[in-house]
Design a protein around this motif. Structure first.
Motif, PDB file in Angstrom:
ATOM      1  N   ARG A   8      42.007  41.866  48.808  1.00  0.00           N
ATOM      2  CA  ARG A   8      42.913  41.921  47.781  1.00  0.00           C
ATOM      3  C   ARG A   8      44.195  43.033  48.305  1.00  0.00           C
ATOM      4  O   ARG A   8      45.133  42.755  48.012  1.00  0.00           O
ATOM      5  N   ALA A   9      43.566  44.192  48.633  1.00  0.00           N
ATOM      6  CA  ALA A   9      44.579  45.280  48.926  1.00  0.00           C
ATOM      7  C   ALA A   9      45.507  45.035  50.165  1.00  0.00           C
ATOM      8  O   ALA A   9      46.597  45.449  50.035  1.00  0.00           O
ATOM      9  N   ARG A  10      44.786  44.145  51.127  1.00  0.00           N
ATOM     10  CA  ARG A  10      45.638  43.762  52.183  1.00  0.00           C
ATOM     11  C   ARG A  10      46.534  42.607  51.988  1.00  0.00           C
ATOM     12  O   ARG A  10      47.283  42.206  52.867  1.00  0.00           O
ATOM     13  N   GLY A  11      46.355  41.860  50.806  1.00  0.00           N
ATOM     14  CA  GLY A  11      47.280  40.966  50.611  1.00  0.00           C
ATOM     15  C   GLY A  11      46.602  39.547  50.895  1.00  0.00           C
ATOM     16  O   GLY A  11      47.610  38.324  50.823  1.00  0.00           O
ATOM     17  N   ARG A  12      45.332  39.437  51.166  1.00  0.00           N
ATOM     18  CA  ARG A  12      45.086  38.421  52.071  1.00  0.00           C
ATOM     19  C   ARG A  12      44.664  37.395  50.765  1.00  0.00           C
ATOM     20  O   ARG A  12      44.844  35.905  50.906  1.00  0.00           O
ATOM     21  N   GLY A  13      44.367  37.807  49.599  1.00  0.00           N
ATOM     22  CA  GLY A  13      43.936  36.997  48.588  1.00  0.00           C
ATOM     23  C   GLY A  13      43.255  37.489  47.380  1.00  0.00           C
ATOM     24  O   GLY A  13      43.428  38.959  47.266  1.00  0.00           O
ATOM     25  N   ILE A  14      42.638  36.890  46.651  1.00  0.00           N
ATOM     26  CA  ILE A  14      41.667  37.758  45.637  1.00  0.00           C
ATOM     27  C   ILE A  14      40.412  36.736  45.073  1.00  0.00           C
ATOM     28  O   ILE A  14      40.449  35.686  45.400  1.00  0.00           O
ATOM     29  N   ALA A  15      39.500  37.323  44.740  1.00  0.00           N
ATOM     30  CA  ALA A  15      38.188  36.804  44.296  1.00  0.00           C
ATOM     31  C   ALA A  15      37.983  36.853  42.898  1.00  0.00           C
ATOM     32  O   ALA A  15      38.087  38.083  42.394  1.00  0.00           O
ATOM     33  N   PHE A  16      37.676  36.137  42.141  1.00  0.00           N
ATOM     34  CA  PHE A  16      37.427  36.251  40.705  1.00  0.00           C
ATOM     35  C   PHE A  16      35.891  35.635  40.548  1.00  0.00           C
ATOM     36  O   PHE A  16      35.220  34.591  41.099  1.00  0.00           O
ATOM     37  N   ALA A  17      35.037  36.395  39.685  1.00  0.00           N
ATOM     38  CA  ALA A  17      33.889  36.310  39.121  1.00  0.00           C
ATOM     39  C   ALA A  17      33.987  35.145  38.010  1.00  0.00           C
ATOM     40  O   ALA A  17      34.801  35.535  37.120  1.00  0.00           O
ATOM     41  N   VAL A  18      33.573  33.866  38.119  1.00  0.00           N
ATOM     42  CA  VAL A  18      33.688  32.928  36.968  1.00  0.00           C
ATOM     43  C   VAL A  18      32.487  32.845  36.160  1.00  0.00           C
ATOM     44  O   VAL A  18      31.119  32.864  36.402  1.00  0.00           O
ATOM     45  N   THR A  19      32.863  33.227  35.023  1.00  0.00           N
ATOM     46  CA  THR A  19      31.375  33.380  34.051  1.00  0.00           C
ATOM     47  C   THR A  19      31.701  32.678  32.671  1.00  0.00           C
ATOM     48  O   THR A  19      32.867  32.431  32.226  1.00  0.00           O
ATOM     49  N   GLU A  20      30.500  32.387  32.069  1.00  0.00           N
ATOM     50  CA  GLU A  20      30.703  31.364  30.970  1.00  0.00           C
ATOM     51  C   GLU A  20      30.839  32.288  29.515  1.00  0.00           C
ATOM     52  O   GLU A  20      30.206  33.323  29.391  1.00  0.00           O
ATOM     53  N   ASN A  21      31.906  31.795  28.730  1.00  0.00           N
ATOM     54  CA  ASN A  21      32.211  32.612  27.484  1.00  0.00           C
ATOM     55  C   ASN A  21      31.172  32.975  26.751  1.00  0.00           C
ATOM     56  O   ASN A  21      30.844  33.960  26.178  1.00  0.00           O
ATOM     57  N   LEU A  22      30.306  31.787  26.402  1.00  0.00           N
ATOM     58  CA  LEU A  22      29.230  31.893  25.576  1.00  0.00           C
ATOM     59  C   LEU A  22      28.087  32.677  25.846  1.00  0.00           C
ATOM     60  O   LEU A  22      27.395  33.756  25.187  1.00  0.00           O
ATOM     61  N   GLN A  58      27.988  34.795  29.144  1.00  0.00           N
ATOM     62  CA  GLN A  58      28.413  35.721  30.247  1.00  0.00           C
ATOM     63  C   GLN A  58      27.904  35.609  31.618  1.00  0.00           C
ATOM     64  O   GLN A  58      27.793  36.395  32.301  1.00  0.00           O
ATOM     65  N   ARG A  59      26.955  34.176  31.847  1.00  0.00           N
ATOM     66  CA  ARG A  59      26.457  34.145  32.860  1.00  0.00           C
ATOM     67  C   ARG A  59      27.337  33.724  34.187  1.00  0.00           C
ATOM     68  O   ARG A  59      28.485  33.278  34.008  1.00  0.00           O
ATOM     69  N   LEU A  60      26.830  33.910  35.559  1.00  0.00           N
ATOM     70  CA  LEU A  60      28.076  33.711  36.430  1.00  0.00           C
ATOM     71  C   LEU A  60      27.933  32.123  36.697  1.00  0.00           C
ATOM     72  O   LEU A  60      27.016  31.699  37.243  1.00  0.00           O
ATOM     73  N   VAL A  61      29.099  31.553  36.498  1.00  0.00           N
ATOM     74  CA  VAL A  61      29.117  30.377  36.635  1.00  0.00           C
ATOM     75  C   VAL A  61      29.385  29.979  38.225  1.00  0.00           C
ATOM     76  O   VAL A  61      29.205  28.811  38.989  1.00  0.00           O
ATOM     77  N   GLY A  62      29.928  30.806  38.808  1.00  0.00           N
ATOM     78  CA  GLY A  62      30.420  30.657  40.352  1.00  0.00           C
ATOM     79  C   GLY A  62      31.609  31.551  40.652  1.00  0.00           C
ATOM     80  O   GLY A  62      31.754  32.486  39.990  1.00  0.00           O
ATOM     81  N   VAL A  63      32.220  31.327  41.969  1.00  0.00           N
ATOM     82  CA  VAL A  63      33.262  31.999  42.641  1.00  0.00           C
ATOM     83  C   VAL A  63      34.400  31.165  42.878  1.00  0.00           C
ATOM     84  O   VAL A  63      34.207  30.000  43.039  1.00  0.00           O
ATOM     85  N   VAL A  64      35.592  31.619  42.555  1.00  0.00           N
ATOM     86  CA  VAL A  64      37.139  31.143  43.065  1.00  0.00           C
ATOM     87  C   VAL A  64      37.737  32.253  43.916  1.00  0.00           C
ATOM     88  O   VAL A  64      37.852  33.303  43.219  1.00  0.00           O
ATOM     89  N   GLU A  87      45.569  29.512  49.753  1.00  0.00           N
ATOM     90  CA  GLU A  87      44.321  28.302  49.490  1.00  0.00           C
ATOM     91  C   GLU A  87      43.054  28.793  48.630  1.00  0.00           C
ATOM     92  O   GLU A  87      42.769  30.081  48.755  1.00  0.00           O
ATOM     93  N   ALA A  88      42.635  27.994  48.048  1.00  0.00           N
ATOM     94  CA  ALA A  88      41.420  28.050  47.059  1.00  0.00           C
ATOM     95  C   ALA A  88      40.307  27.850  47.841  1.00  0.00           C
ATOM     96  O   ALA A  88      40.096  26.570  48.140  1.00  0.00           O
ATOM     97  N   ALA A  89      39.286  28.253  47.615  1.00  0.00           N
ATOM     98  CA  ALA A  89      37.813  27.980  47.649  1.00  0.00           C
ATOM     99  C   ALA A  89      36.919  28.403  46.588  1.00  0.00           C
ATOM    100  O   ALA A  89      37.167  29.335  46.008  1.00  0.00           O
ATOM    101  N   PHE A  90      35.936  27.345  46.451  1.00  0.00           N
ATOM    102  CA  PHE A  90      35.022  27.719  45.380  1.00  0.00           C
ATOM    103  C   PHE A  90      33.665  27.172  45.563  1.00  0.00           C
ATOM    104  O   PHE A  90      33.265  26.751  46.530  1.00  0.00           O
ATOM    105  N   VAL A  91      32.878  27.892  44.680  1.00  0.00           N
ATOM    106  CA  VAL A  91      31.345  27.858  44.819  1.00  0.00           C
ATOM    107  C   VAL A  91      30.878  27.817  43.385  1.00  0.00           C
ATOM    108  O   VAL A  91      31.219  28.598  42.360  1.00  0.00           O
ATOM    109  N   THR A  92      30.115  26.985  43.010  1.00  0.00           N
ATOM    110  CA  THR A  92      29.487  26.835  41.784  1.00  0.00           C
ATOM    111  C   THR A  92      27.900  27.007  41.677  1.00  0.00           C
ATOM    112  O   THR A  92      27.343  26.648  42.569  1.00  0.00           O
TER     113      THR A  92
END
Length: 213
Positions: free
Chosen positions: A64-78, A80-86, A99-104
């Protein structure tokens, strides 16, 4: 505009996409050590909590600091479990493309979480960050990822022949041998997410938008 993504959170109907935290390491390790993830991604195998902590503490913040991209922790609202990564990568700040990559996570598959998360990220990219193109690349044999791209509204643009690798080609074959594979290129543009015109009274609504963020 700035050439790095800000640390931020994105809300959708069922999900919260936020920066990774140290406490996410066990759940991230469990997600990334899954057999299907091992097959379709180049992550270490076995994927341990040490790998997860190193990625959370060092790799993701540096990208993120070098401008390559960003990673999100995807969590369930109800729960708070980790649903995956975008993860956004290969970002071109001049062309405003990424470019987007994702894991569930295994427990969350089949619930439509991946398309919902990707659509939330796309809306944020286009409406808040001024991007013009979001791209996905899926291995030719990864039909689950292709279905996610289709459900997000992405358009298939063609095939990059022998442009990637997978481990053995199919989950469950018990080998870490890398074999070459074609990659299908998908894209999503701002006009693909245009808000539909107001419906005529008496006609059913046709609103396929993701929840606004």
């Amino acid at each position: 505009m700035a050439s790095t993504f800000p640390e931020t959170a994105i809300s959708t109907e069922r999900l919260l996409l936020r920066p990774f935290e140290e406490e996410d390491a066990p759940a991230l390790a469990g997600t990334m050590d899954d057999e299907a993830v091992r097959c379709w991604t180049p992550v270490p195998h076995p994927y341990t909590e040490h790998h997860a902590r190193t990625w959370i503490r060092t790799t993701a913040p540096e990208d993120r600091a070098r401008g390559r991209g960003i990673a999100f922790a995807v969590t369930e609202n109800l729960t708070q479990r980790l649903v995956g990564v975008v993860r956004l990568q290969q970002t071109d700040w001049r062309l405003r493309t990424t470019e987007a990559a994702f894991v569930t996570s295994p427990w969350a598959r089949g619930e439509g979480y991946a398309p919902e998360a990707l659509l939330g990220v796309a809306q944020w990219l286009f409406e808040d960050r001024g991007f013009e193109r979001l791209e996905l690349r899926t291995a030719a044999g990864n039909t689950a990822a292709q279905q996610v791209a289709q459900k997000t509204g992405c358009i298939s643009e063609g095939v990059l022949r022998s442009a990637g690798t997978v481990r053995g080609g199919e989950p469950g074959d018990g080998t870490d041998e890398e074999v070459r594979t074609d990659l299908i290129v998908w894209s999503l543009l701002p006009e693909d997410l245009e808000i539909p015109a107001p419906r005529t009274p008496g006609r059913p609504a046709d609103d396929r938008r993701a929840t606004r963020i």
